[in-house]
Design an enzyme around this catalytic site. Sequence first.
Site, PDB file in Angstrom:
ATOM      1  CB  SER A  85      -0.745   0.071   1.157  1.00 15.38           C
ATOM      2  OG  SER A  85      -1.719  -0.875   1.429  1.00 15.38           O
ATOM      3  CG  HIS A 218       1.400 -10.408  -1.509  1.00 15.33           C
ATOM      4  ND1 HIS A 218       0.324  -9.681  -2.252  1.00 15.33           N
ATOM      5  CD2 HIS A 218       0.154  -9.699  -0.419  1.00 15.33           C
ATOM      6  CE1 HIS A 218      -0.356  -8.910  -2.415  1.00 15.33           C
ATOM      7  NE2 HIS A 218      -0.759  -8.529  -0.306  1.00 15.33           N
TER       8      HIS A 218
END
Length: 434
Positions: A85, A218
């Site tokens: 982010s 991820h």
Amino acid sequence: MSDRAAHILDEVRKYHQDSKDDRGFVPGVTEIWPSGAVLDDEDRAAVVEAALNLRIAAGRSARKFESVFARRMERRKAHLTNSGSSANLLAVTALTSPQLGDRRLVPGDEVITVAAGFPTTVNPILQNGLVPVFVDIDLRTYNTTAERIEKAIGPRTRAIMVAHALGNPFEVAEVAQLAEDHGLLLIEDNCDAVGSTYQGQLTGTFGDLATVSFYPAHHLTMGEGGCVLTSNLALARIVESLRDWGRDCWCEPGESDTCRKRFGYQMGTLPAGYDHKYIFSHVGYNLKTTDLQAALGLSQLDKLDEFGAARRRNWRRLHRGLADVPWLLLPEPTPGSDPSWFGFVITVNPEAPFQRAELVDFLENRKIGTRRLFAGNLTRHPAYLGREYRVSGELPNSDIVTEHTFWVGVYPGLTEEMIDYVIASITEFVGAHR
Ligand SMILES: Cc1ncc(COP(=O)(O)O)c(C=O)c1O
């Protein structure tokens, strides 16, 4: 390394082996996570080694990771951040830098993005006073198309920021061409797609900037972490400045005078010779990471190919196993792509004799973890009500995703037994609802 440190690390590797959960897979009891980190003894030793050396801020490992990862991702520069982010925030904010002159984005400029996705792909657009223009996606690929993006371009449109959905590349070559033809800047949110390719080229290498997340779900993990990739050296300097408090100087911590004129600048209305280390050319942040994280990232990087192969293998097994199950829309790679998948997305046909929620409940009760295609249609969330945005066309597929879509895992920690149990469970549920 001292003998004592080597001994400690040996013990850490043994500790890792001893603490492995070897109870085996028990259907309905063992959790089948949708995503997660796969960490081995070398990962554990890498973190402990960084801790033994008290490398608690960004240092040697962070710089090494940046250079190795940039090479691996075929970009000239990688800048580590504390999350994906933050990487997105830096990438969008970089486009507003005064150093870009006429190309800089200013408040009110539009950025085309996708309505159904992860919030922090979109939030930096709003956080910079820019206006998101939402486009719809296709079902099966869960990506938007160059055609939709082209239709969305208006007089104030200046950039495109789109994620490769759950590892599946969008038509990024065509979108990059569109961006070039219309003088737009392109950011690829590559947080879910490290190792995916489109037309044989790595995703993350088509846009002006690309971002990566290293959260445990991820492709590689550092615990928390992220990265901005670019081959544009001017943008790279801007990203670094914004990440590091907005400073103009690029010396690493502990370094001085790498530009050889530390006291030779005159900038803003500061007195000539003001220490360059304390000259600020951007209204910046501190979004740096630590060496503990980077050390883990370096150790994980050795396994990237293996992880990608497992993700592809697991996805294919699910796809084969579910191919004949009625009422389910199975995912498809975007033509021309080879995705390093993040998850296996399933849309329940709206006409099906069961609801998505019923199937999800059934799976969760069997300890099969499920996730949503993130936010679904973002414009329906309270956070975006009343915010300034534009919708290009309509968003029927984003709404279908909001109501009818979920995904199950393909991450490398899943075994064939687990995948087969997921297939059998879905088949059993649907079979009971004919
Ligand atoms: C497409 C996409 N972009 C950005 C992010 C944010 O990454 P992070 O959780 O590291 O902030 C995520 C998180 O999963 C994501 O899926």
